[in-house]
Design an enzyme around this catalytic site. Structure first.
Site, PDB file in Angstrom:
ATOM      1  N   GLY A   1       0.770  -1.231   0.000  1.00  0.00           N
ATOM      2  CA  GLY A   1       0.000   0.000   0.000  1.00  0.00           C
ATOM      3  C   GLY A   1       0.801   1.282   0.000  1.00  0.00           C
ATOM      4  O   GLY A   1       0.218   2.366   0.071  1.00  0.00           O
TER       5      GLY A   1
ATOM      6  N   ASN B   1       0.960   2.696  -6.443  1.00  0.00           N
ATOM      7  CA  ASN B   1       0.073   3.440  -5.546  1.00  0.00           C
ATOM      8  C   ASN B   1       0.255   4.954  -5.635  1.00  0.00           C
ATOM      9  O   ASN B   1      -0.269   5.685  -4.786  1.00  0.00           O
ATOM     10  CB  ASN B   1       0.308   2.994  -4.097  1.00  0.00           C
ATOM     11  CG  ASN B   1       0.024   1.524  -3.899  1.00  0.00           C
ATOM     12  OD1 ASN B   1      -1.024   1.021  -4.281  1.00  0.00           O
ATOM     13  ND2 ASN B   1       0.973   0.809  -3.312  1.00  0.00           N
TER      14      ASN B   1
ATOM     15  N   ASP C   1      -6.152 -10.332  -8.252  1.00  0.00           N
ATOM     16  CA  ASP C   1      -6.560  -9.203  -9.081  1.00  0.00           C
ATOM     17  C   ASP C   1      -5.544  -9.084 -10.207  1.00  0.00           C
ATOM     18  O   ASP C   1      -4.764 -10.010 -10.434  1.00  0.00           O
ATOM     19  CB  ASP C   1      -6.640  -7.919  -8.243  1.00  0.00           C
ATOM     20  CG  ASP C   1      -5.363  -7.651  -7.444  1.00  0.00           C
ATOM     21  OD1 ASP C   1      -4.272  -8.076  -7.891  1.00  0.00           O
ATOM     22  OD2 ASP C   1      -5.441  -7.027  -6.373  1.00  0.00           O
TER      23      ASP C   1
END
Length: 254
Positions: A61, A93, A211
């Protein structure tokens, strides 16, 4: 007496060489555990191809900005010793967000470019560019005697026809950072794209169980191999630390 003294000196030299370490700074595509749910980051598979240890300091993240703001680059700068390698790879990100998510950078590659973003509570925050955050980190690491390597982000499982789609702006931004700071750049995006293109879309898609961004352990190993191939095709001193398994990774130079 002299023999013992010589052995002591040799032991010190040997210990010094063993102490050289590779540190990794990046996001979930590099980090232990990747994006969760059976995924893993490529940083977990790099050590098997090198003769020196790897410390994976990538955190899921994170962006160039948030890794900086959280003090994680400062921790690395305070940890490294002269001669250590630091591989830096961000981009996934770092894109724009509204409201601000604490990760986005100012758009552009200017060191002095800034943007004012708005947090969910209405607070106005001045942010800098991807290149600003990484250039500062690279220059501080160099000042400690470390050897930074700037790597472009990995591709997602996004195809354009029969090939992996072209990379986002953070790929050339990473190259710009390396050029401005005089360190080695590894075009990880395109070395991974080369590997995925040769495997084909069906085989590649099997590497993405969660994903289109996070790889399975098997996929992470392919991504690690692609980084090693980029090392071998470049000028980094780290390529002298690639072991026999690393010398045998597939594909050629771009």
């Amino acid at each position: 007496m002299f023999a013992n003294y010589s052995l002591a000196i040799l032991s010190i030299v040997a210990l010094g060489s063993y102490a050289q370490t590779v540190y990794l700074a990046g996001d979930s595509t590099m980090a232990k555990g990747g994006g969760g749910s059976g995924s893993d980051g490529w940083g977990q598979f790099l050590a098997q191809y090198l003769t020196i240890p790897v410390v994976n300091s990538a955190i899921a993240g994170r962006s160039a900005r948030s890794y900086t703001d959280e003090g994680r680059f400062n921790t690395l700068i305070n940890t490294v010793k002269s001669g250590d390698f630091v591989i830096i790879e961000f981009g996934h990100n770092d894109g724009t967000a509204n409201p601000d998510n604490g990760r986005q950078d100012a758009v552009g590659d200017g060191y002095d470019t800034t943007a004012v973003v708005t947090a969910a509570d209405g607070t106005k925050i001045t942010v800098h560019t991807f290149t600003y955050y990484l250039q500062n980190a690279v220059n501080s690491l160099k000042a400690k005697g470390a050897i930074p390597i700037v790597s472009s982000q990995t591709p997602s499982n996004v195809w354009s026809g029969s090939a992996i789609a072209a990379g986002p702006r953070f790929v050339p931004y990473a190259q710009t950072v390396a050029s401005r700071t005089g360190v080695v750049y590894v075009d990880h995006y395109n070395y991974v794209a080369q590997a995925f293109n040769r495997l084909g879309q069906t085989a590649t898609t099997a590497f993405f169980p969660v994903d289109h961004t996070h790889t399975s352990p098997a996929g992470a190993n392919v991504v690690a191999q692609a980084f090693v191939r980029g090392l071998l095709c470049g000028s980094s001193a780290l390529k002298s630390k690639v072991n026999s398994a690393g010398q045998s990774v597939p594909n050629g130079c771009l």
